[in-house]
Design an enzyme around this catalytic site. Structure first.
Site, PDB file in Angstrom:
ATOM      1  N   THR A   1       1.112  -1.125   0.137  1.00  0.00           N
ATOM      2  CA  THR A   1      -0.083  -0.032   0.043  1.00  0.00           C
ATOM      3  C   THR A   1       0.829   1.268  -0.042  1.00  0.00           C
ATOM      4  O   THR A   1       1.378   1.699  -1.003  1.00  0.00           O
ATOM      5  CB  THR A   1      -0.975   0.080   1.263  1.00  0.00           C
ATOM      6  OG1 THR A   1      -0.165  -0.071   2.553  1.00  0.00           O
ATOM      7  CG2 THR A   1      -1.856  -1.172   1.134  1.00  0.00           C
TER       8      THR A   1
ATOM      9  N   LYS B   1       4.164  -7.147   3.704  1.00  0.00           N
ATOM     10  CA  LYS B   1       3.769  -5.885   3.212  1.00  0.00           C
ATOM     11  C   LYS B   1       3.439  -5.003   4.659  1.00  0.00           C
ATOM     12  O   LYS B   1       3.357  -5.464   5.488  1.00  0.00           O
ATOM     13  CB  LYS B   1       2.638  -5.698   2.273  1.00  0.00           C
ATOM     14  CG  LYS B   1       1.484  -5.929   2.879  1.00  0.00           C
ATOM     15  CD  LYS B   1       0.429  -5.067   3.565  1.00  0.00           C
ATOM     16  CE  LYS B   1       0.596  -3.692   2.954  1.00  0.00           C
ATOM     17  NZ  LYS B   1      -0.474  -2.800   3.777  1.00  0.00           N
TER      18      LYS B   1
ATOM     19  N   THR C   1      -2.163  -2.493   6.944  1.00  0.00           N
ATOM     20  CA  THR C   1      -2.217  -3.617   7.723  1.00  0.00           C
ATOM     21  C   THR C   1      -0.507  -4.437   7.556  1.00  0.00           C
ATOM     22  O   THR C   1       0.194  -3.943   6.588  1.00  0.00           O
ATOM     23  CB  THR C   1      -3.172  -4.673   7.241  1.00  0.00           C
ATOM     24  OG1 THR C   1      -2.585  -5.137   6.026  1.00  0.00           O
ATOM     25  CG2 THR C   1      -4.309  -4.261   7.389  1.00  0.00           C
TER      26      THR C   1
ATOM     27  N   GLU D   1       6.830   4.320   8.644  1.00  0.00           N
ATOM     28  CA  GLU D   1       6.675   5.835   7.966  1.00  0.00           C
ATOM     29  C   GLU D   1       7.699   6.726   8.354  1.00  0.00           C
ATOM     30  O   GLU D   1       8.011   7.286   9.682  1.00  0.00           O
ATOM     31  CB  GLU D   1       5.224   6.388   8.035  1.00  0.00           C
ATOM     32  CG  GLU D   1       4.101   5.514   7.612  1.00  0.00           C
ATOM     33  CD  GLU D   1       2.940   5.893   8.092  1.00  0.00           C
ATOM     34  OE1 GLU D   1       2.146   6.004   7.303  1.00  0.00           O
ATOM     35  OE2 GLU D   1       2.616   6.511   9.359  1.00  0.00           O
TER      36      GLU D   1
ATOM     37  N   ASN E   1       0.816  11.005   7.812  1.00  0.00           N
ATOM     38  CA  ASN E   1      -0.563  10.820   8.269  1.00  0.00           C
ATOM     39  C   ASN E   1      -1.444  11.960   8.801  1.00  0.00           C
ATOM     40  O   ASN E   1      -2.610  11.858   8.811  1.00  0.00           O
ATOM     41  CB  ASN E   1      -0.225  10.092   9.622  1.00  0.00           C
ATOM     42  CG  ASN E   1       0.335   8.669   9.377  1.00  0.00           C
ATOM     43  OD1 ASN E   1      -0.611   7.951   8.733  1.00  0.00           O
ATOM     44  ND2 ASN E   1       1.444   8.422   9.995  1.00  0.00           N
TER      45      ASN E   1
ATOM     46  N   SER F   1      -3.940  17.254   2.080  1.00  0.00           N
ATOM     47  CA  SER F   1      -3.579  18.777   1.539  1.00  0.00           C
ATOM     48  C   SER F   1      -2.888  18.443   0.312  1.00  0.00           C
ATOM     49  O   SER F   1      -2.609  17.411   0.020  1.00  0.00           O
ATOM     50  CB  SER F   1      -2.532  19.445   2.558  1.00  0.00           C
ATOM     51  OG  SER F   1      -1.423  18.636   2.615  1.00  0.00           O
TER      52      SER F   1
END
Lengths: 405, 405
Positions: B159, B185, B196, B277, B400, B405
């Protein structure tokens, strides 16, 4: 200096004098320059003191000292001495010795037993507290203490707070008026090094220490223990409540005094959240329909502490899927198909799926507000809880990650 | 498209073919355009399948379906079908129906029982899964399945991952070679909407299902259950391990097969953290000297999930006070004066205070590395645990909070 939080109250409230209590603040140069960093509260003989403290296993030397002293003989006076700039945490035996030196010096100057000197320290961790700089100003501090000094005290205990925090209430009893005034600093573990939440509340009511402690502990569970900025718990959190006994006596739970005390504590707790690092949203999270109140609080805190929920709030993203996720991971009993979620009065999800009347546009419009109410009904039983938090945005990272740049 | 994580492996590994397993990927247009988003694994009759799943109370329809099907009759073939772009979570009865439709269609095409079709979905939450787009490509998928398709499958289930994740091992047994190959993943709840962690591991070994499940569950506790990116738990986490039985039989715990399986799982788990992330640091946290292993894990995860520890790492700040704080709040038994902390081989704190030989300059130099090892010894007993995480920087907030935006 970071700008004042956009969620700050318009102004610092008027704090009434509390008969039997005097306050002072001064600059001792513990760490900061050109600002006050030590506060003193002097309490008349007969003052009872209740306290609650961090449950951290690595709590600081002053916290351990205060815990030992609570509930002592109230017939003589008492003092509270707080410094900012250094938390005197994780400083081994040297930290304990610093506390003892300060208590001994202040006891001599204020003519009270050492066992009635309560101290707290907030700021950087792991550095020896320069207690000589503090003891050097105690004479001056004690001499300048006055009934109107509480607002100055609120400023002296700030670390990275962007505004001083105060709250007050006055009630009428059949024996005359009773006043409550309190100050607070911090918002969880918010500072560049290691901050704390410190709260000091004073009342002229006469309240026996066990009753005062009982009220304080219960109300803490519904106020300061219901807020979170970043889920990190300080080593120094301290909340002291002093009752000087100059005004009417309070002998029972549940009356107007407890209500007013609750209001002061909730007001201060909310101000701490409003000064959360980088905060742009004040968020109330209410969970209802839980198996019991503990389960409701578990789910509410899972939502309040979820980095994904908090970043979504910062981005004004009505990402209710992250609320479902947080409930799911919380450990609280939940049934996906009974869960409903609301933003303010807007029903977002119900019966295990998005509400048929909900539109993303409505959700996005709601999220633009600076005060958000998230309601979650678990649909199981009657347990409920409300907690308060703020969003997690770039401001939080800037303050905590970019500090050395 | 965000840039590839600076912590990514240099290249995707060579995955050996697993006899008895064939793979395919294609673009079904579930949500993304111009990329593959569905993968299929077809397993020969006799394949045993073990699985572990999210413990979330709001887990998705495919997770609930997989949990029911585990341990079924292995005499016929089996299939694993995964889509990205939509998690089919919090979609009520419609979600369950989508799973059933996909299973039925694939069972017909692959000539296997519906009870042997395992599905998973990852992506946005709360939107109806367009299962017709998936069933429309099943013929094509099944026809194109081949022994070398696992790398393509790894790409199809991404993803917001910035690189595909794979790992493999081969061992020799007295009955010939046994191969293990796996893909993964995600990294916890890392995606803009709701991602997930999905992991699929294949081996040609013959392993009875109960033994396969026992190994998988135990090893999961030491691999995937020891990583965290942001403390948020997905509603869809799924890990399936399939053994086709074409190669040698494994009948015992603790041998080279289990060691190799452990290595594959740990490799994939680390890759998930490396793709956290905004991650710029890969952090190993080892806690020793705890009262027991559970307490050690509690303390390790408190450190790994602390926003203040993670932002300090992002800012390359050797802020060991925040580690003391995290240990203190963890709930693990700890004694401030027995605690010691190390960065790599550098002793930072010991005996309840900063180490006499430690300098801030040494600490700051260490924190510039992209791989950090934080060691905490509680000095109480023999309990230990190691967990892995990444830092929390502006990249996390950007992904996140700024998504809309």
């Amino acid at each position: 200096m970071p700008p004042v939080s956009p969620l700050a109250p318009e102004r610092f409230p008027d704090l009434p004098p509390i008969s039997g209590a005097r306050f002072a603040a001064t600059a001792a140069g513990v760490r900061y320059r050109d600002r006050t960093d030590v506060m003193l509260a002097l309490l008349d003989p007969g003052s009872t003191i209740a306290g609650v403290f961090t449950r951290s296993a690595t709590r600081s030397a002053p916290v351990l000292d205060c815990q030992e002293k609570l509930g002592g003989d109230a017939s003589e006076g008492a003092a509270i001495l707080v410094n900012s700039g250094n938390s005197n945490a994780f400083t081994g035996a040297a930290g304990t010795q610093s506390v003892a030196r300060i208590a001994k010096a202040l006891a001599g100057i204020a003519d009270i037993p050492e066992e009635r000197v309560f101290t707290a320290s907030t700021g950087v961790i792991g550095e020896r507290l320069p207690d000589d700089r503090i003891t050097a100003v105690l004479d001056r501090l004690a001499a300048s203490a006055n009934a109107d000094g509480l607002a100055d005290a609120a400023r002296a205990i700030m670390t990275t707070d962007t505004f001083p925090k105060g709250a007050a209430r006055e009630i009428e009893t059949e024996h005359g008026p009773v006043r409550i005034a309190g100050i607070a600093k911090g918002s969880g573990m918010i500072a560049p090094d290691m901050a704390t939440m410190l709260v000091y509340i004073f009342t002229d009511a006469r309240v026996a220490q066990p009753l005062l402690q009982e009220m304080l502990s219960d109300l803490t569970d519904r106020t300061f223990n219901c807020i979170t900025v970043d889920s990190d718990t300080s080593t120094s959190d301290t909340l002291l409540l002093a009752a000087t006994g100059h005004a009417a006596e309070i002998t029972e739970r549940g009356g107007p005094f407890e209500t007013a005390l609750h209001e002061v504590m909730l007001d201060l707790a909310h101000q701490v959240v409003r000064d959360g690092e980088g905060a742009t949203k004040f968020i109330e999270i209410s969970v209802t329909g839980a198996t019991d109140d503990d389960d409701a609080k578990k789910a509410a805190f899972a939502i309040a502490n979820s980095p994904l929920v908090k970043t979504a709030a910062a981005g004004e993203d009505p990402n209710w899927g992250r609320i479902v996720m947080a409930v799911g991971k919380s450990g609280a009993q939940a049934d996906r198909d009974r869960l409903s979620i609301a933003f303010g009065d807007l029903t977002v999800a119900e019966n295990g799926w998005v509400s048929p009347d909900y539109t993303e546009a409505d959700g996005a419009a709601y999220m633009k507000r600076s005060e958000l109410r998230i309601g979650v009904d678990l649909g199981l039983a009657q347990g409920s809880a409300t907690v308060w938090t703020c969003d997690l945005g770039h401001g939080y990272v800037t303050i905590n990650a970019d500090y050395r740049s």
